[in-house]
Design a protein around this motif. Sequence first.
Motif, mmCIF file in Angstrom:
data_model
loop_
_atom_site.group_PDB
_atom_site.id
_atom_site.type_symbol
_atom_site.label_atom_id
_atom_site.label_comp_id
_atom_site.label_asym_id
_atom_site.label_seq_id
_atom_site.Cartn_x
_atom_site.Cartn_y
_atom_site.Cartn_z
ATOM 1 N N ALA A 83 6.992 21.951 26.491
ATOM 2 C CA ALA A 83 5.691 22.167 25.845
ATOM 3 C C ALA A 83 4.593 21.430 26.604
ATOM 4 O O ALA A 83 3.478 21.945 26.754
ATOM 5 C CB ALA A 83 5.740 21.711 24.391
ATOM 6 N N GLU A 88 9.979 18.587 17.219
ATOM 7 C CA GLU A 88 8.740 18.742 17.979
ATOM 8 C C GLU A 88 8.661 20.099 18.669
ATOM 9 O O GLU A 88 7.577 20.537 19.062
ATOM 10 C CB GLU A 88 8.609 17.618 19.007
ATOM 11 C CG GLU A 88 8.322 16.250 18.397
ATOM 12 C CD GLU A 88 8.078 15.196 19.453
ATOM 13 O OE1 GLU A 88 7.855 15.550 20.621
ATOM 14 O OE2 GLU A 88 8.117 14.008 19.100
ATOM 15 N N ASP A 107 8.855 22.846 17.363
ATOM 16 C CA ASP A 107 8.116 23.794 16.533
ATOM 17 C C ASP A 107 6.784 24.159 17.168
ATOM 18 O O ASP A 107 6.284 25.271 16.998
ATOM 19 C CB ASP A 107 7.876 23.214 15.135
ATOM 20 C CG ASP A 107 9.128 23.254 14.264
ATOM 21 O OD1 ASP A 107 10.004 24.100 14.515
ATOM 22 O OD2 ASP A 107 9.225 22.439 13.332
ATOM 23 N N ARG A 108 6.211 23.214 17.916
ATOM 24 C CA ARG A 108 4.893 23.467 18.508
ATOM 25 C C ARG A 108 4.956 24.473 19.657
ATOM 26 O O ARG A 108 3.922 24.907 20.134
ATOM 27 C CB ARG A 108 4.272 22.156 18.991
ATOM 28 C CG ARG A 108 5.036 21.453 20.107
ATOM 29 C CD ARG A 108 4.352 20.160 20.484
ATOM 30 N NE ARG A 108 5.084 19.440 21.514
ATOM 31 C CZ ARG A 108 4.515 18.654 22.415
ATOM 32 N NH1 ARG A 108 3.210 18.498 22.421
ATOM 33 N NH2 ARG A 108 5.235 18.018 23.315
ATOM 34 N N ASP A 125 4.406 27.937 17.220
ATOM 35 C CA ASP A 125 3.313 28.153 16.282
ATOM 36 C C ASP A 125 2.116 28.764 17.017
ATOM 37 O O ASP A 125 2.169 29.006 18.237
ATOM 38 C CB ASP A 125 2.945 26.856 15.543
ATOM 39 C CG ASP A 125 2.441 25.748 16.459
ATOM 40 O OD1 ASP A 125 2.074 26.039 17.622
ATOM 41 O OD2 ASP A 125 2.403 24.584 16.012
ATOM 42 N N GLY A 183 0.894 26.740 19.999
ATOM 43 C CA GLY A 183 1.838 26.766 21.114
ATOM 44 C C GLY A 183 1.834 28.081 21.855
ATOM 45 O O GLY A 183 1.898 28.129 23.095
#
Length: 222
Positions: free
Chosen positions: A127, A155, A157-158, A161, A164
């Motif tokens: 990420a 983390e 998850d970003r 979403d 992201g």
Amino acid sequence: MIPWEHLDTAAIPGEAGTLRLMRRGTEYSIQLDRNELMNSRLSGSEEALARLSAERVAGVKAPRVLIGGYGMGFTLRAALSLLPETAQVTVAEIVPAVLAWARGPMAKLTGGSLDDPRVSIREADVAAVIRERPGAWDAILLDVDNGPDGLTRTENDRLYDAAGLGAARAALRPKGVLAVWSAHPDAAFTRRLGQAGFSVEEVATRARGKRGARHVIWLAGR
């Protein structure tokens, strides 16, 4: 039946969970606590992730490809077999032990792919790598969880979403592709991809031959 042998345990940075490397004869398994994340006998859908992505960048003279998550190297090896010699492939792996396993007990599976001159390794959160520079990649391949949610690291998850996906789209060159592997369908994620401005294709694939578990790959075009 040959029993499983526990070879090593690795902490996931910033998380309470651990990865376990197991071996049974010539078969390897990486487990999150007691849940299997990947198995050396099941590589079909990870290889499809590379193949489908390579097809999308086939017209690019020197494609730049980011692979999020090394795992057992199935996606990397398949990508290297399909991409031109002019390609640049970056692998972002946040758990250093996974790369140590690739060079150690699983060296036969690795097959020298980590030493390919086209490959660079980043021991980093994918990420963060995605957010470093806009317009940097022709393809971003994500296989860091069992689906578009933070299974291995909350983390993560970003990655999935709205913010992201926006970051991933900004990190792609024109006509670039974001490819995401999943063990299961997720209609909400398909909608989020569209809402983020991607053109979306959802491809069903198999973990092993024609009889393996059904997996899903999203191909999100910029």
